[in-house]
Design a protein around this motif. Structure first.
Motif, PDB file in Angstrom:
ATOM      1  N   HIS A  99      17.579 -48.807 -15.393  1.00  0.00           N
ATOM      2  CA  HIS A  99      16.150 -49.173 -15.037  1.00  0.00           C
ATOM      3  C   HIS A  99      14.976 -48.077 -15.927  1.00  0.00           C
ATOM      4  CE1 HIS A  99      12.532 -50.407 -12.849  1.00  0.00           C
ATOM      5  NE2 HIS A  99      12.360 -49.225 -12.676  1.00  0.00           N
ATOM      6  N   SER A 100      15.267 -46.898 -15.613  1.00  0.00           N
ATOM      7  CA  SER A 100      14.584 -45.960 -16.348  1.00  0.00           C
ATOM      8  C   SER A 100      15.105 -44.825 -16.665  1.00  0.00           C
ATOM      9  CB  SER A 100      12.941 -45.737 -15.775  1.00  0.00           C
ATOM     10  OG  SER A 100      12.405 -44.756 -16.258  1.00  0.00           O
ATOM     11  N   PHE A 101      14.755 -43.878 -17.658  1.00  0.00           N
ATOM     12  CA  PHE A 101      15.538 -42.672 -18.155  1.00  0.00           C
ATOM     13  C   PHE A 101      14.579 -41.384 -17.643  1.00  0.00           C
ATOM     14  CE2 PHE A 101      17.300 -39.696 -21.308  1.00  0.00           C
ATOM     15  CZ  PHE A 101      18.887 -39.687 -20.387  1.00  0.00           C
ATOM     16  N   GLY A 102      13.696 -41.829 -17.127  1.00  0.00           N
ATOM     17  CA  GLY A 102      12.665 -40.572 -16.566  1.00  0.00           C
ATOM     18  C   GLY A 102      11.186 -41.278 -16.520  1.00  0.00           C
ATOM     19  N   GLU A 103      10.523 -40.720 -15.376  1.00  0.00           N
ATOM     20  CA  GLU A 103       9.174 -41.314 -15.049  1.00  0.00           C
ATOM     21  C   GLU A 103       8.120 -40.103 -15.059  1.00  0.00           C
ATOM     22  OE1 GLU A 103       9.477 -45.344 -12.638  1.00  0.00           O
ATOM     23  OE2 GLU A 103      10.667 -43.856 -11.483  1.00  0.00           O
ATOM     24  N   ILE A 104       7.187 -40.322 -15.412  1.00  0.00           N
ATOM     25  CA  ILE A 104       6.037 -39.834 -15.277  1.00  0.00           C
ATOM     26  C   ILE A 104       4.833 -40.375 -14.650  1.00  0.00           C
ATOM     27  CG2 ILE A 104       6.481 -38.661 -17.524  1.00  0.00           C
ATOM     28  CD1 ILE A 104       4.296 -40.232 -18.715  1.00  0.00           C
ATOM     29  N   VAL A 105       3.740 -39.773 -14.180  1.00  0.00           N
ATOM     30  CA  VAL A 105       2.611 -40.193 -13.588  1.00  0.00           C
ATOM     31  C   VAL A 105       1.487 -39.980 -14.782  1.00  0.00           C
ATOM     32  CG1 VAL A 105       0.743 -39.934 -11.871  1.00  0.00           C
ATOM     33  CG2 VAL A 105       3.200 -39.691 -11.095  1.00  0.00           C
ATOM     34  N   GLN A 106       1.005 -41.207 -15.263  1.00  0.00           N
ATOM     35  CA  GLN A 106       0.025 -41.061 -16.557  1.00  0.00           C
ATOM     36  C   GLN A 106      -1.129 -40.176 -15.606  1.00  0.00           C
ATOM     37  OE1 GLN A 106      -3.015 -42.106 -17.658  1.00  0.00           O
ATOM     38  NE2 GLN A 106      -2.524 -41.552 -19.762  1.00  0.00           N
ATOM     39  N   PRO A 107      -1.595 -39.247 -16.127  1.00  0.00           N
ATOM     40  CA  PRO A 107      -2.836 -38.569 -15.510  1.00  0.00           C
ATOM     41  C   PRO A 107      -4.108 -39.285 -15.392  1.00  0.00           C
ATOM     42  CG  PRO A 107      -2.443 -37.342 -17.560  1.00  0.00           C
ATOM     43  CD  PRO A 107      -1.404 -38.486 -17.548  1.00  0.00           C
ATOM     44  N   TYR A 108      -4.675 -39.915 -16.567  1.00  0.00           N
ATOM     45  CA  TYR A 108      -5.932 -40.636 -16.641  1.00  0.00           C
ATOM     46  C   TYR A 108      -5.885 -41.760 -15.728  1.00  0.00           C
ATOM     47  CZ  TYR A 108     -10.458 -41.897 -18.386  1.00  0.00           C
ATOM     48  OH  TYR A 108     -11.765 -42.042 -18.329  1.00  0.00           O
ATOM     49  N   ARG A 109      -4.833 -42.523 -15.845  1.00  0.00           N
ATOM     50  CA  ARG A 109      -4.737 -43.730 -14.758  1.00  0.00           C
ATOM     51  C   ARG A 109      -4.163 -43.786 -13.721  1.00  0.00           C
ATOM     52  NH1 ARG A 109      -1.088 -48.284 -16.742  1.00  0.00           N
ATOM     53  NH2 ARG A 109      -2.346 -49.593 -15.273  1.00  0.00           N
ATOM     54  N   PHE A 110      -3.470 -42.518 -13.528  1.00  0.00           N
ATOM     55  CA  PHE A 110      -2.788 -42.076 -12.380  1.00  0.00           C
ATOM     56  C   PHE A 110      -1.978 -43.273 -11.704  1.00  0.00           C
ATOM     57  CE2 PHE A 110      -1.791 -39.740  -8.477  1.00  0.00           C
ATOM     58  CZ  PHE A 110      -1.687 -38.514  -9.010  1.00  0.00           C
ATOM     59  N   TRP A 111      -1.048 -43.391 -12.744  1.00  0.00           N
ATOM     60  CA  TRP A 111       0.027 -44.719 -12.559  1.00  0.00           C
ATOM     61  C   TRP A 111       1.413 -44.325 -13.100  1.00  0.00           C
ATOM     62  CZ3 TRP A 111       0.144 -48.319  -9.215  1.00  0.00           C
ATOM     63  CH2 TRP A 111       0.976 -49.455  -9.248  1.00  0.00           C
ATOM     64  N   TRP A 112       2.370 -44.452 -12.288  1.00  0.00           N
ATOM     65  CA  TRP A 112       3.648 -44.128 -12.704  1.00  0.00           C
ATOM     66  C   TRP A 112       4.231 -45.106 -13.706  1.00  0.00           C
ATOM     67  CZ3 TRP A 112       4.324 -45.306  -7.012  1.00  0.00           C
ATOM     68  CH2 TRP A 112       4.508 -46.716  -6.764  1.00  0.00           C
ATOM     69  N   GLN A 113       5.019 -44.344 -14.551  1.00  0.00           N
ATOM     70  CA  GLN A 113       5.511 -45.339 -15.858  1.00  0.00           C
ATOM     71  C   GLN A 113       6.777 -44.510 -16.350  1.00  0.00           C
ATOM     72  OE1 GLN A 113       1.934 -44.988 -18.008  1.00  0.00           O
ATOM     73  NE2 GLN A 113       3.134 -44.380 -19.581  1.00  0.00           N
ATOM     74  N   THR A 114       7.533 -45.348 -17.232  1.00  0.00           N
ATOM     75  CA  THR A 114       8.568 -44.512 -17.988  1.00  0.00           C
ATOM     76  C   THR A 114       7.683 -43.681 -19.073  1.00  0.00           C
ATOM     77  OG1 THR A 114       9.832 -46.732 -17.776  1.00  0.00           O
ATOM     78  CG2 THR A 114      10.375 -45.053 -19.619  1.00  0.00           C
ATOM     79  N   ARG A 115       8.394 -42.629 -19.129  1.00  0.00           N
ATOM     80  CA  ARG A 115       7.702 -41.721 -20.312  1.00  0.00           C
ATOM     81  C   ARG A 115       7.394 -42.321 -21.678  1.00  0.00           C
ATOM     82  NH1 ARG A 115      11.748 -39.371 -24.153  1.00  0.00           N
ATOM     83  NH2 ARG A 115      13.584 -40.198 -23.683  1.00  0.00           N
ATOM     84  N   LEU A 116       6.238 -42.006 -22.253  1.00  0.00           N
ATOM     85  CA  LEU A 116       5.684 -43.048 -23.311  1.00  0.00           C
ATOM     86  C   LEU A 116       6.746 -43.133 -24.540  1.00  0.00           C
ATOM     87  CD1 LEU A 116       2.347 -41.026 -23.351  1.00  0.00           C
ATOM     88  CD2 LEU A 116       3.027 -43.200 -22.354  1.00  0.00           C
ATOM     89  N   ASP A 117       7.576 -42.109 -24.815  1.00  0.00           N
ATOM     90  CA  ASP A 117       8.712 -42.234 -26.007  1.00  0.00           C
ATOM     91  C   ASP A 117       9.903 -42.977 -25.413  1.00  0.00           C
ATOM     92  OD1 ASP A 117       8.980 -39.989 -24.809  1.00  0.00           O
ATOM     93  OD2 ASP A 117       9.235 -38.890 -26.420  1.00  0.00           O
TER      94      ASP A 117
END
Length: 662
Positions: free
Chosen positions: A328-346
């Motif tokens: 499903h995902s190899f690692g998740e972050i919270v995008q700070p400006y949108r404050f939304w979880w997502q798969t890391r950008l790369d």
């Protein structure tokens, strides 16, 4: 020199069952075909688009391990002149993670093989995916032979793995075992133990089978302190036909705690509280009830946590339970400006290891640093719980990500650790953005942002929330708009009611939703009228063609205005169209005055009907609410941050659970 001891870090494993869907996660028969480096591709949009498409393309030839070649949990047979690579998700060694987060700086690999003419070759990769041959050894006679390789972790500061390949001779071979070990300080020689906290609601068989998986693994048993099952449903796990076997095997290590439905956060917080109060386990591991577990992953998570430089949250990854080689995902972050979880950008989501193996996927070799790990499998040191508190009382959604951010601010990192995983229903198969969970998505995201956003007024939060409200309004999803509106009202009321309303909010939301047509699901499509429309599609075109980017922009500008027009009279009696779940984006929904829409899980349909009067009222309230939220954000953030320590304290949770606080 201080005294040291040899510690097992990871061993070669093979699947517990002979489901060939998981074989590529353990043993790989394919060659490595590395994709292009993004720096070689450059910044040209066309070139990048082509490269992204190429990265997703399968390189598999279909070569597969035969089930009969699996001889035991650790032993596999290699046919004559066949090559097996153990550069796989469960058997490659994630060197960069050990290099970055633990005290280990050298490892030793021991591979035991049998079969004259067989060769063992050790490889390593760097962060950019290039692999290098490190060392090899050959079996010169019959009988078992153990090869030992001493390996440094120095080159892995940004990423990279170690793995080994085995090629059989003319007579075939057996790979009997492989172990990765390290010399560690004597005080770190003994492994820690973990409580496992499982929250369950009306999944008795699934949960009972999970208990059995944990109970049946002899290697895991010494690592288990207590398995807490927080029963919150009306179909108890204890009544499952699969429960007695697991309960008997675990004995006193199993505790089933019956409580009201307080959601995932209430269930996990109860497990966390019991673990802290008991005080005998090193860790508390959060695990969903509807997963298939790889028990070895629990052992690896505990081992990694034991040897971490500082108390560290160790999360597992999630594979698709319906297509078991898909990550499903190899690692998740919270995008700070949108404050939304997502798969890391790369990184990429929904990655199929059966289509493109680990050695061929360049992006998998860069270490993935994360902000949090989902609580489908997440190991938390008891020390962290004691210092920063328990889960927020959010019912569901954002409890795990908020906890990860809170821990990070307190100096406790989270590592999503390769080789520790469960199989779970992927989020993409759920409808949680438009059903009753929409309330919790909205409220809890804002709660987390008020606590942790580094931007004044939450960055893009308020504007994006307003835009989403307009989108749902234009999509005729009035129940969703009302729930999200109610979420913001409760948010503005402050943090004091979070515990008080934990057990009552869901019934309140469900009762509230019943008044809306779009929230009423129909299992039988024939419960709704057939499709009728006065005007056919223009020039016979499909209503669900993918629009151009220009058409999307124009639609976004005109859709809100269209909602003010009078509705077509026939649409009050008959839907104008039917849309499948995959075609039910706003760009299609805005075209209709009434439409039948399928749900993502394929279980039911709903009728959406445009209502200009309701639209005007909701639009007015949405504007007012978001203006207020923007105006009051600074003071509201202060209130939530000031109340945090009390809200997540064991004392507050003990009161909510109605138990004495020792």
């Amino acid at each position: 020199m201080s005294e040291t001891s040899t510690r097992l870090l990871q061993r070669q494993i093979l699947p517990l069952d002979k489901d060939n869907g998981v074989f590529p996660l353990y043993v790989d028969l394919e060659e490595a075909k590395l994709d292009a480096d993004r720096y070689d591709v450059g910044s040209n949009k066309g070139a990048k688009d082509l490269n992204l498409a190429a990265i997703r393309q399968s390189t598999s030839t279909g070569r597969s391990l035969h089930p009969d070649q699996i001889l035991s949990r650790t032993t596999v047979r290699v046919n004559p002149n066949q090559t097996f690579s153990f550069g796989t998700y469960f058997n490659a060694f994630p060197a960069s993670y050990w290099r970055r987060w633990t005290i280990v700086d050298e490892v030793q690999l021991k591979v035991t093989v049998e079969g004259a003419g067989a060769t063992v070759t050790v490889h390593k990769s760097m962060a950019r995916g290039h692999s290098q041959r490190v060392e090899s050894a050959a079996v010169e006679s019959d009988g078992e032979v153990t090869f030992t390789f001493d390996l440094t972790l120095k080159p892995f500061v940004d990423g990279g793995w170690y793995w080994y390949d085995v090629t059989a001779g003319d007579a075939g071979a057996r790979v009997i075992s492989a172990e990765w070990t390290a010399e560690v300080p004597a005080e770190r020689a003994e492994h820690g133990t973990t409580d496992i906290c499982i929250t369950t609601m009306n999944r008795p068989d699934f949960c009972a089978k999970l208990i059995g998986q944990l109970a049946d693994d002899e290697a895991l048993r010494p690592y288990l302190d207590t398995v807490f099952v927080m029963e919150q449903g009306t179909q108890p796990v204890t009544e499952s036909e699969f429960f007695p076997a697991g309960a008997e095997a675990l004995g006193e290590k199993l505790q089933v705690i019956v409580q009201a439905n307080l959601g995932g956060s209430g269930g996990y917080a109860r497990g966390q509280l019991e673990s802290v109060r008991k005080g005998t386990a090193t860790y508390a591991l959060m695990m969903d009830d509807d997963v298939v577990c790889e028990p070895e992953g629990v052992i690896r998570a505990v081992t990694f946590g034991d040897l971490a430089k500082r108390p560290t949250i160790v999360g597992g990854h999630m594979f698709n339970i319906y297509s078991r080689s898909r990550l499903h995902s190899f690692g998740e972050i919270v995008q700070p400006y949108r404050f939304w979880w997502q798969t890391r950008l790369d990184g990429y989501s929904d990655w199929d290891f059966a289509a493109r193996n680990l050695r061929s996927a360049r992006w998998l070799h860069k270490r993935a640093d994360v902000d949090f790990n989902g609580w489908f499998m997440c190991l938390i040191p008891r020390q962290v719980l004691e210092e920063i508190g328990l889960s927020l009382p959010l019912f569901i959604k954002w409890d795990d990500s908020e906890f990860g951010l809170r821990a990070k601010q307190a100096g406790f990192p989270t590592v999503s650790f390769p080789g520790a995983a469960v199989w779970h229903v992927p989020w993409s198969d759920k409808n949680d953005g438009i059903d009753w969970q929409a309330y919790f998505h909205q409220r809890n995201r804002f709660v987390a942002a008020l606590l942790h956003s580094p931007y004044e007024r939450g960055g893009r939060m308020v504007r994006e929330s307003f835009n989403h409200q307009i989108k749902h309004l234009a999509s005729l999803q009035y129940s969703v708009v009302e729930m999200r509106h109610k979420a913001l009202e409760d948010l503005l009321a402050g943090p004091e009611r979070l515990h008080e309303e934990l057990g009552t909010k869901l019934p309140e939301i469900n009762a509230f939703r019943k008044q809306f047509v779009d929230a009423q699901l129909h299992v039988d499509r024939d419960e709704l009228p057939p499709v009728r429309r006065l005007k056919p599609p223009k020039k016979g075109k499909s209503d669900t063609e993918i629009p151009s980017s220009l058409a999307i922009k124009i639609g976004a500008l005109t859709a809100p205005l269209r909602q003010l027009r009078p509705v077509r009279e026939l649409s009050r009696s008959y839907p104008e169209a039917e849309l499948t779940a995959m075609d039910s984006g706003w760009v299609n929904l805005v075209k209709y005055d009434s439409v039948v829409v399928s749900m993502n899980d394929g279980s039911a349909v709903a009728l959406y009907q445009r209502d200009p009067q309701r639209y005007r009222d909701l639009l007015k309230r949405t504007i007012e609410m978001h203006r207020r939220l923007h105006r009051e954000w600074p003071e509201l953030a202060k209130r939530y941050r000031a109340a945090l320590d009390d809200v997540v304290s064991p004392e507050a949770w003990s009161k909510t659970f109605g138990i004495a606080d020792d």
